[in-house]
Design a protein around this motif. Structure first.
Motif, PDB file in Angstrom:
ATOM      1  N   THR A 189       0.816  -1.214   0.000  1.00 57.86           N
ATOM      2  CA  THR A 189       0.000   0.000   0.000  1.00 57.86           C
ATOM      3  C   THR A 189       0.848   1.262   0.000  1.00 57.86           C
ATOM      4  OG1 THR A 189      -0.189   0.207   2.428  1.00 57.86           O
ATOM      5  CG2 THR A 189      -1.777  -1.231   1.313  1.00 57.86           C
ATOM      6  N   TYR A 190       2.153   1.124   0.232  1.00 58.37           N
ATOM      7  CA  TYR A 190       3.052   2.278   0.237  1.00 58.37           C
ATOM      8  C   TYR A 190       3.783   2.467  -1.088  1.00 58.37           C
ATOM      9  CZ  TYR A 190       2.481   3.147   5.234  1.00 58.37           C
ATOM     10  OH  TYR A 190       1.968   3.473   6.479  1.00 58.37           O
ATOM     11  N   GLU A 191       3.419   1.698  -2.099  1.00 60.39           N
ATOM     12  CA  GLU A 191       4.079   1.862  -3.396  1.00 60.39           C
ATOM     13  C   GLU A 191       3.575   3.100  -4.127  1.00 60.39           C
ATOM     14  OE1 GLU A 191       4.910  -0.546  -7.557  1.00 60.39           O
ATOM     15  OE2 GLU A 191       4.089  -1.631  -5.830  1.00 60.39           O
ATOM     16  N   ARG A 192       2.359   3.501  -3.824  1.00 52.80           N
ATOM     17  CA  ARG A 192       1.766   4.688  -4.435  1.00 52.80           C
ATOM     18  C   ARG A 192       0.910   5.385  -3.385  1.00 52.80           C
ATOM     19  NH1 ARG A 192      -1.762   3.416  -9.087  1.00 52.80           N
ATOM     20  NH2 ARG A 192      -2.477   1.721  -7.807  1.00 52.80           N
ATOM     21  N   MET A 193       0.593   6.643  -3.447  1.00 45.03           N
ATOM     22  CA  MET A 193       1.112   7.607  -4.397  1.00 45.03           C
ATOM     23  C   MET A 193       2.577   7.907  -4.063  1.00 45.03           C
ATOM     24  SD  MET A 193      -2.161  10.174  -4.290  1.00 45.03           S
ATOM     25  CE  MET A 193      -1.665  11.307  -5.603  1.00 45.03           C
ATOM     26  N   ILE A 194       3.312   8.519  -4.995  1.00 37.82           N
ATOM     27  CA  ILE A 194       4.709   8.841  -4.745  1.00 37.82           C
ATOM     28  C   ILE A 194       4.878  10.352  -4.595  1.00 37.82           C
ATOM     29  CG2 ILE A 194       5.584   6.787  -5.887  1.00 37.82           C
ATOM     30  CD1 ILE A 194       6.302   8.632  -8.281  1.00 37.82           C
ATOM     31  N   CYS A 195       5.754  10.729  -3.673  1.00 43.02           N
ATOM     32  CA  CYS A 195       6.063  12.138  -3.445  1.00 43.02           C
ATOM     33  C   CYS A 195       7.139  12.573  -4.443  1.00 43.02           C
ATOM     34  CB  CYS A 195       6.561  12.345  -2.023  1.00 43.02           C
ATOM     35  SG  CYS A 195       7.048  14.052  -1.672  1.00 43.02           S
ATOM     36  N   ILE A 196       6.829  13.582  -5.267  1.00 40.09           N
ATOM     37  CA  ILE A 196       7.801  14.041  -6.263  1.00 40.09           C
ATOM     38  C   ILE A 196       8.291  15.459  -5.967  1.00 40.09           C
ATOM     39  CG2 ILE A 196       6.930  12.489  -8.050  1.00 40.09           C
ATOM     40  CD1 ILE A 196       5.610  14.950  -9.363  1.00 40.09           C
ATOM     41  N   SER A 197       8.084  15.933  -4.732  1.00 42.63           N
ATOM     42  CA  SER A 197       8.692  17.207  -4.334  1.00 42.63           C
ATOM     43  C   SER A 197      10.192  17.018  -4.153  1.00 42.63           C
ATOM     44  CB  SER A 197       8.076  17.714  -3.031  1.00 42.63           C
ATOM     45  OG  SER A 197       6.808  18.280  -3.253  1.00 42.63           O
ATOM     46  N   GLU A 198      10.943  17.963  -4.703  1.00 45.28           N
ATOM     47  CA  GLU A 198      12.403  17.915  -4.624  1.00 45.28           C
ATOM     48  C   GLU A 198      12.898  19.269  -4.114  1.00 45.28           C
ATOM     49  OE1 GLU A 198      14.172  16.296  -8.292  1.00 45.28           O
ATOM     50  OE2 GLU A 198      12.124  16.048  -9.034  1.00 45.28           O
ATOM     51  N   ASP A 199      13.364  19.293  -2.884  1.00 42.98           N
ATOM     52  CA  ASP A 199      13.836  20.540  -2.272  1.00 42.98           C
ATOM     53  C   ASP A 199      12.795  21.656  -2.381  1.00 42.98           C
ATOM     54  OD1 ASP A 199      16.281  19.478  -1.452  1.00 42.98           O
ATOM     55  OD2 ASP A 199      17.248  19.935  -3.360  1.00 42.98           O
ATOM     56  N   GLY A 200      11.536  21.306  -2.098  1.00 44.00           N
ATOM     57  CA  GLY A 200      10.474  22.307  -2.092  1.00 44.00           C
ATOM     58  C   GLY A 200       9.917  22.655  -3.448  1.00 44.00           C
TER      59      GLY A 200
END
Length: 750
Positions: free
Chosen positions: A286-297
């Motif tokens: 259940t932790y495979e998605r969603m993915i966090c795509i923030s990179e240094d804000g």
């Protein structure tokens, strides 16, 4: 006697190898942490369609990889993976290590053996060149460690659809994702300077493929790399921030600790080791998605092809909401509420960034693919809100949901504006079907996916119910009344003679002749969607009490549920599954392999026979979810199905996202403890426990006798204790009267 003993030894050994459960003991075999129970290989051989892949990643991290092959039986892997850009997608970039002088190709199939996969670690031996490979990921970077035993090492680095360039001991570049503007960027360094780096195609200065060559005495080489959706420079920053100065073992131990902390949000005790493996592997998925795509804000959004600041709220994507709204999002509401709020904020941002302010349905790295049917983002919003999550703008989310449902076409797999079929739906309350042989006249109906009119109607009336509930909370009385009334339009397709939801043509006539098992062509898409009429018969999660009335009352409702499990395929398996490949995991006409079925075993509770739910849930878990290579009955969909397993093994399930309550099943562990933050836990405890004792004899909630087959989210979230006395025979009186059944439609009884 010796021969008999040898045979017994062989049988025992074979049982161990195949993972066959001979017996379950409530004694711990060895002391383990939760991550030790995770078996990423569960389900790696599919029953028919897509296998569950053994993904190596941190929880909800941008960086995910798995060996790229058809399934567990794949004879070779297609190079070593760098990043999977979409759940079940192919890897962007690849790394192929070689020893000695070899004929090169851009992607080299690697013969492999002795593979080990943990959520935080990968190890494999490459037979041909005697290379040991180990791998550890962080959130946006990773480390490969290679041990060569002979020959001069070299690496083929392939971007597949982009450009790579070399600078000393580093390689950087990008790969474009399909035909989309989205690019994934790579920055890679080796800890030993290469002898040289050559373009694979020496006719160009830059190349989509480079070859790094090392001297023969370079026995151990580390490759550290970062990935980004923003730029090569950001990929380098991600690498330097996370793993530049960390050792391989430090990153490995950090990953293990992160997974242990995450999985320890739910602690289970009792039952056998296999049951715990199924539970914690399901939770890991259940932790495979969603993915966090923030990179240094900052984050790159494919929804408008721009880089944005995230204003302190991380941006998430890659979610197939049709699959995940049912149980994955409700599970996250309980154990990751802050993350769930961030994801809902991400949905609203996506809507703001797209041309039309429509809530997404299938948001991916490359944008909203608008796959499947209906617009169930609205369910994630109302479910989170009524369960106390308030960190998002409800009015703005409502506007995006309403526009997505009323302005976008309801045609499956389409992002077009509403048209003639939608006008018909708004006027008549159902999506119209074509008769057998009738030619499709609406241009944006997909030739393969078809209209799916019953699935669209049932899915949309539920969405409209969700809209009504949000409208009530924000004071839009007219919208509330309008959508609440529309949410009853499933009546328009209910055939009182057959008691099934039956497609109608534009004239209001039922499609005849009709067979609820087989009619509808490939995937039953002419009328339903992936599953047949038997599964969609129960797809009214917001008003089950009314569905029971339509079927003639409690006794007939239960009778028809049982008939579903009793009705055979009626054809050979190869004929049945050739038409309905998603409809696997069968018990009669019930399909355990697809998300529209997940709530069905819990419906007995609404008719006053929860003992049947207890029996059915335990049987389905035992039959279809096991600690072996085929232990997932269908497409797992990144938590879409395994969240059902997590809930069901705990002993309850969110039948209706949008109603703040849970329906009780049959807990499979002697004790389960859910961490709620602030030192609070919700404990499920079973007295007279054994794995065989599946039936609830009595219950207490916080020390008070509990004769209901449900409880509220408030009961759970404030912490407390739900205690069951279990037995191996059903107590048919427990929670059987009208006052004990789960609420339906609206909690306040409207």
């Amino acid at each position: 006697m010796k021969k008999i003993s040898q045979n017994i030894f062989r049988i025992i050994s074979l049982s161990f190898i195949l993972g066959i459960v001979v017996s379950c003991s409530d004694k711990e075999v060895i002391s383990k942490e939760p991550v030790d129970y995770v078996n990423p290989y569960i389900g790696n051989i599919s029953h028919l369609l897509i296998p569950a892949y053994p993904t190596i990643h941190l929880p909800n991290s941008m960086l995910r990889v798995y060996p790229e092959r058809e399934d567990y039986t794949g004879n070779k892997i297609k190079g070593l993976p760098v990043i999977v850009t979409s759940h079940r997608g192919n890897s962007a970039f690849s790394i192929s290590p070689l020893a000695g002088d070899k004929q090169l190709s851009s992607v080299i199939p690697l013969e492999y053996d002795n593979e080990v996969i943990k959520p935080y670690f990968y190890r494999v031996f490459l037979n041909e060149d005697n290379i040991d490979v180990e791998y550890v990921p962080s959130y946006q970077s990773a480390i490969y460690k290679f041990q060569f035993s002979e020959g001069a090492p070299s690496f083929v680095i392939n971007s597949k659809n982009g450009i790579l360039k070399a600078n000393g001991s580093s390689v950087s570049g990008y790969q474009q994702i399909g035909d989309f503007p989205t690019k994934v960027y790579l920055y890679l360094e080796t800890d030993i300077d290469p002898e040289r780096i050559d373009p694979f195609d020496d006719k160009t200065e830059d190349s989509s493929c480079l070859v790094m060559r090392f001297t023969e005495n370079s026995r151990q080489i580390h490759i550290r790399y970062g990935i980004s959706f923003i730029s090569e420079e950001q990929a380098k920053k991600n690498l330097y921030r996370e793993v530049k100065n960390a050792s391989f073992d430090e990153v490995r131990e950090q990953g293990r600790a992160i997974w242990n902390e995450t999985l320890s949000k739910i602690k289970v005790e009792g039952n056998c080791e296999d049951a715990k493996a199924v539970f914690y592997t399901s939770l890991y998925r259940t932790y495979e998605r969603m993915i966090c795509i923030s990179e240094d804000g900052m984050y790159y959004s494919s929804f408008d092809d721009k880089v944005h600041g995230d204003n302190g709220i991380p941006f998430y994507t890659d979610d197939w909401i049709w699959d995940t709204y049912r149980a994955t999002h409700p599970l996250r509401v309980i154990i990751e509420p802050e993350k769930e709020v961030q994801m809902i904020n991400s949905f609203v941002r996506m809507a703001e960034q797209m041309d039309n302010f429509w809530m997404p349905t299938f948001p991916e790295i490359t944008g909203d693919s608008r796959r499947m049917n209906s617009n169930h983002g609205v369910a994630t919003v109302i479910d989170a809100y009524v369960k106390g999550l308030k960190g998002f703008n409800l009015e703005l989310a409502y506007d995006a949901c309403k526009r997505g449902i009323t302005e976008k076409t309801l045609i499956p797999w389409s992002g077009d504006k509403a048209g003639v079929l939608d006008d018909f739906y708004k006027k008549n309350g159902y999506f119209p079907a074509l008769r057998d042989g009738e030619i499709e006249s609406v241009a944006n109906v997909n030739n393969f996916e078809k209209r799916q009119p019953v699935a669209v109607t049932l899915g949309t009336v539920y969405d409209e119910w969700c809209l009504s509930q949000i409208a009530k909370h924000i004071g839009k009385k007219d919208d509330y009344s309008h959508f609440l009334k529309r949410s009853l339009n499933y009546h328009k397709l209910f055939n009182p003679d057959t008691k099934f939801f039956h497609p109608k043509d534009m004239n209001g006539s039922y499609i005849e002749p009709f067979d609820y098992r087989y009619s509808g062509g490939q995937g039953a898409r002419d009328y339903y969607g992936e599953n047949n009429g038997w599964v969609y018969r129960w797809d009214v999660p917001h008003n089950i009490a009314d569905l029971i009335n339509l079927m003639g009352g409690d006794a007939l409702f239960v009778e028809e549920l049982e008939k579903m499990y009793d009705t055979p395929l009626g054809k050979s398996k190869f004929e049945f599954y050739a038409q309905l490949p998603d409809h696997t995991g069968n018990v009669g006409q019930f399909s355990m392999a697809n998300e529209p079925s997940l709530h069905i075993p819990y419906l007995y509770n609404y008719a006053g026979q929860p003992w049947r739910t207890q029996k059915r849930i335990r049987n389905l878990l035992d039959q279809w979810f096991r600690n072996d290579l085929m232990g997932v009955p269908g497409d797992e969909d990144g938590g879409g199905m395994t969240s059902f397993v997590v809930f069901s093994q705990l002993g309850f399930y969110p039948v209706t996202p949008g109603l703040p309550m849970y329906v009780i099943g049959s807990p499979t562990f002697e004790k389960a403890s859910i961490k709620l933050g602030e030192g609070k836990t919700f404990d499920i405890i079973c007295s007279n426990y054994s794995p065989e004792n599946k039936y609830i004899q009595s219950a207490k909630l916080n020390g008070v006798d509990w004769n209901k087959s449900w409880f509220t989210h408030e009961d759970l979230i404030k912490g407390g204790k739900l205690e069951f006395v279990m037995g191996n025979r059903p107590n048919k009186q427990w929670a059987s009267d009208k006052a004990s059944i789960p609420p339906s439609f609206e909690m306040n009884g409207d």
